[in-house]
Design an enzyme around this catalytic site. Structure first.
Site, mmCIF file in Angstrom:
data_model
loop_
_atom_site.group_PDB
_atom_site.id
_atom_site.type_symbol
_atom_site.label_atom_id
_atom_site.label_comp_id
_atom_site.label_asym_id
_atom_site.label_seq_id
_atom_site.Cartn_x
_atom_site.Cartn_y
_atom_site.Cartn_z
ATOM 1 N N TYR A 48 -42.278 21.956 -26.999
ATOM 2 C CA TYR A 48 -41.147 21.040 -26.750
ATOM 3 C C TYR A 48 -39.818 21.746 -27.016
ATOM 4 C CZ TYR A 48 -38.651 16.508 -27.150
ATOM 5 O OH TYR A 48 -37.794 15.440 -26.999
ATOM 6 N N GLY A 89 -39.138 4.764 -19.401
ATOM 7 C CA GLY A 89 -39.324 5.014 -20.832
ATOM 8 C C GLY A 89 -38.201 4.413 -21.666
ATOM 9 N N LYS A 94 -36.844 22.317 -24.341
ATOM 10 C CA LYS A 94 -35.533 21.685 -24.557
ATOM 11 C C LYS A 94 -34.430 22.725 -24.711
ATOM 12 C CE LYS A 94 -36.743 17.345 -24.325
ATOM 13 N NZ LYS A 94 -36.261 16.486 -23.217
ATOM 14 N N ALA A 149 -36.742 12.678 -17.863
ATOM 15 C CA ALA A 149 -38.209 12.642 -18.030
ATOM 16 C C ALA A 149 -38.642 13.667 -19.071
ATOM 17 C CB ALA A 149 -38.886 12.942 -16.700
ATOM 18 N N PRO A 207 -30.115 14.497 -28.085
ATOM 19 C CA PRO A 207 -30.322 13.415 -29.058
ATOM 20 C C PRO A 207 -31.168 13.888 -30.228
ATOM 21 C CG PRO A 207 -30.943 12.739 -26.833
ATOM 22 C CD PRO A 207 -30.786 14.220 -26.820
ATOM 23 N N VAL A 236 -34.449 9.049 -32.078
ATOM 24 C CA VAL A 236 -33.987 7.765 -31.552
ATOM 25 C C VAL A 236 -35.193 6.812 -31.578
ATOM 26 C CG1 VAL A 236 -33.050 6.639 -29.484
ATOM 27 C CG2 VAL A 236 -32.263 8.935 -30.116
ATOM 28 N N GLN A 247 -38.402 22.642 -35.215
ATOM 29 C CA GLN A 247 -39.176 21.479 -35.665
ATOM 30 C C GLN A 247 -40.638 21.881 -35.746
ATOM 31 O OE1 GLN A 247 -38.690 18.307 -36.942
ATOM 32 N NE2 GLN A 247 -40.894 18.503 -37.205
ATOM 33 N N PHE A 248 -41.157 21.832 -36.938
ATOM 34 C CA PHE A 248 -42.559 22.150 -37.184
ATOM 35 C C PHE A 248 -43.439 21.390 -36.190
ATOM 36 C CE2 PHE A 248 -46.520 22.438 -39.408
ATOM 37 C CZ PHE A 248 -46.420 23.586 -40.189
ATOM 38 N N GLY A 249 -44.326 22.089 -35.495
ATOM 39 C CA GLY A 249 -45.272 21.444 -34.586
ATOM 40 C C GLY A 249 -44.772 21.244 -33.164
HETATM 41 N N1 CAA Z 1 -43.087 22.008 -42.724
HETATM 42 C C1 CAA Z 1 -43.944 22.882 -43.292
HETATM 43 N N2 CAA Z 1 -45.276 22.754 -43.256
HETATM 44 C C2 CAA Z 1 -45.765 21.675 -42.654
HETATM 45 C C3 CAA Z 1 -44.943 20.710 -42.039
HETATM 46 C C4 CAA Z 1 -43.552 20.905 -42.105
HETATM 47 N N3 CAA Z 1 -42.685 20.036 -41.569
HETATM 48 N N4 CAA Z 1 -45.714 19.754 -41.478
HETATM 49 C C5 CAA Z 1 -47.000 20.118 -41.736
HETATM 50 N N5 CAA Z 1 -47.024 21.273 -42.450
HETATM 51 C C6 CAA Z 1 -48.189 22.018 -42.896
HETATM 52 C C7 CAA Z 1 -49.171 21.138 -43.692
HETATM 53 O O1 CAA Z 1 -48.820 21.106 -45.059
HETATM 54 C C8 CAA Z 1 -50.483 21.853 -43.432
HETATM 55 O O2 CAA Z 1 -50.541 23.003 -44.230
HETATM 56 P P1 CAA Z 1 -51.964 23.576 -44.734
HETATM 57 O O3 CAA Z 1 -52.751 23.903 -43.518
HETATM 58 O O4 CAA Z 1 -51.563 24.767 -45.533
HETATM 59 O O5 CAA Z 1 -52.559 22.459 -45.539
HETATM 60 C C9 CAA Z 1 -50.353 22.343 -41.999
HETATM 61 O O6 CAA Z 1 -48.919 22.414 -41.738
HETATM 62 C C10 CAA Z 1 -50.981 21.398 -40.998
HETATM 63 O O7 CAA Z 1 -50.436 20.102 -41.234
HETATM 64 P P2 CAA Z 1 -51.160 18.799 -40.713
HETATM 65 O O8 CAA Z 1 -52.567 18.749 -41.262
HETATM 66 O O9 CAA Z 1 -50.261 17.623 -40.929
HETATM 67 O O10 CAA Z 1 -51.272 19.144 -39.162
HETATM 68 P P3 CAA Z 1 -51.513 18.204 -37.982
HETATM 69 O O11 CAA Z 1 -52.008 19.076 -36.896
HETATM 70 O O12 CAA Z 1 -52.321 17.015 -38.360
HETATM 71 O O13 CAA Z 1 -50.045 17.651 -37.620
HETATM 72 C C11 CAA Z 1 -47.911 17.855 -36.596
HETATM 73 C C12 CAA Z 1 -48.985 18.542 -37.438
HETATM 74 C C13 CAA Z 1 -48.473 17.433 -35.234
HETATM 75 C C14 CAA Z 1 -46.813 18.854 -36.397
HETATM 76 C C15 CAA Z 1 -47.442 16.584 -37.367
HETATM 77 O O14 CAA Z 1 -46.980 16.963 -38.620
HETATM 78 C C16 CAA Z 1 -46.295 15.900 -36.637
HETATM 79 O O15 CAA Z 1 -46.501 15.084 -35.765
HETATM 80 N N6 CAA Z 1 -45.072 16.239 -37.014
HETATM 81 C C17 CAA Z 1 -43.855 15.663 -36.376
HETATM 82 C C18 CAA Z 1 -43.391 16.523 -35.256
HETATM 83 C C19 CAA Z 1 -42.140 15.916 -34.717
HETATM 84 O O16 CAA Z 1 -41.141 15.752 -35.414
HETATM 85 N N7 CAA Z 1 -42.152 15.604 -33.443
HETATM 86 C C20 CAA Z 1 -41.000 14.972 -32.843
HETATM 87 C C21 CAA Z 1 -41.481 13.972 -31.837
HETATM 88 S S1 CAA Z 1 -40.164 12.961 -31.238
HETATM 89 C C22 CAA Z 1 -39.272 13.985 -30.305
HETATM 90 O O17 CAA Z 1 -39.597 15.096 -30.046
HETATM 91 C C23 CAA Z 1 -38.000 13.394 -29.766
HETATM 92 C C24 CAA Z 1 -36.881 14.282 -30.054
HETATM 93 O O18 CAA Z 1 -36.376 14.933 -29.147
HETATM 94 C C25 CAA Z 1 -36.314 14.341 -31.423
#
Ligand code: CAA
Length: 248
Positions: free
Chosen positions: A155, A16, A159, A91, A185, A188, A149-151
């Site tokens: 994870y 990766g 972590k 991983a 991290p 990145v 972290q929202f969502g």
């Molecule tokens: N804070 C508050 N509310 C939020 C929000 C946030 N950050 N993000 C979305 N919402 C709300 C929306 O406004 C929506 O509200 P309503 O239902 O009232 O309208 C609701 O949450 C649903 O939002 P979405 O329609 O966007 O939902 P989705 O299912 O399509 O996507 C998600 C949600 C998957 C979390 C998407 O926003 C996303 O991918 N977010 C990023 C997550 C992230 O940062 N992941 C990191 C990956 S990289 C990693 O993990 C490496 C590392 O170690 C750093």
């Protein structure tokens, strides 16, 4: 350590974005680098590319979620090279989604790949490290295990749990020449981060005081530091490397 006194490093999830840079850096540091992977096709292509760039890595296939498969992998490495001196638990996967919609599978997959894997790999190297009175374990966690972290309920749990393993394992083996540390991290420039929807990603980058995504080489540099022999007094620690996104 092998007969030529070269330390042996095992990097999980080696093919990766982060794994590749960690392998390169450890190889440049003079270690024999064993590269763990799961997908055969990707790994063979990766190896060819690495060879073209002048790197020699030894590929070891194992699903790190599978306790027995990890045991076989470690045995094979010991047979081929010797005891694993440096284990980098890198991983990891994401299966992001808001909690109210999160499936059981997305919970289990992320916990198995990101957290149970750490147990599996540490468990199968630790006794040999104890016997040789030397070892370095570096667990690649995330800023999102330290803060919300929202969502990312799955994870973040994995972590954060990873650092829980680090702290306790560190004190259990502290008098055996083994250090166990976590690197956390931030965002990145890897495929994992690029998979975050662009609009969301741009908002995240806007919240990073350094003003950009981190580089994979910057994380690898910290791994290299913690893998070194002369960092023997650093153990049970968590190193944040997130461009100031989360300070605590
Ligand atoms: N804070 C508050 N509310 C939020 C929000 C946030 N950050 N993000 C979305 N919402 C709300 C929306 O406004 C929506 O509200 P309503 O239902 O009232 O309208 C609701 O949450 C649903 O939002 P979405 O329609 O966007 O939902 P989705 O299912 O399509 O996507 C998600 C949600 C998957 C979390 C998407 O926003 C996303 O991918 N977010 C990023 C997550 C992230 O940062 N992941 C990191 C990956 S990289 C990693 O993990 C490496 C590392 O170690 C750093």
């Amino acid at each position: 350590m092998n007969t030529e006194n070269q330390h042996i490093a095992l990097v999980t999830g080696a093919t990766g974005g982060l794994g590749t840079h960690i392998c390169k850096r450890l190889s440049e540091d003079g270690y024999i680098v064993c590269a763990n992977y799961r997908s055969e096709e990707k790994a063979q292509e990766w190896k060819k590319k690495m060879e073209a760039e002048g790197y020699q890595f030894y590929l070891y296939k194992a699903d790190v979620c599978d306790y027995d498969a990890v045991e076989q992998m470690i045995k094979a490495i010991e047979q081929d090279h010797g005891v694993v001196d440096i284990l980098v638990n890198n991983a990891g996967i994401t299966k992001d989604g808001i909690f109210k919609k999160m499936s059981k599978e997305n919970w289990q997959d992320v916990i198995a790949t990101n957290l149970t894997s750490v147990f599996n790999c540490c468990r199968h190297v630790i006794n040999q490290m104890i016997d040789q009175n030397y070892g370095r374990i570096v667990n690649i966690s995330s800023v999102n295990g330290q803060r919300a972290q929202f969502g990312q309920v799955n994870y973040a749990a994995a972590k954060a749990g990873m650092h829980g393993i680090t702290k306790t394992l560190a004190i259990e083996v502290a008098n055996k020449g083994i250090t166990v540390n976590t690197i956390s991290p931030g965002y990145v420039a890897t495929d994992m981060v690029m998979a975050v929807p662009e609009e969301v990603r741009n908002k995240i980058i806007a919240g990073i005081p350094v003003g950009r995504l981190g580089g994979t080489g910057e994380i690898a540099h910290l791994v290299s530091f913690l893998a070194a022999r002369d960092t023997a007094f650093i153990t049970g620690a968590n190193y944040a490397i997130n461009g100031g996104q989360h300070v605590y």
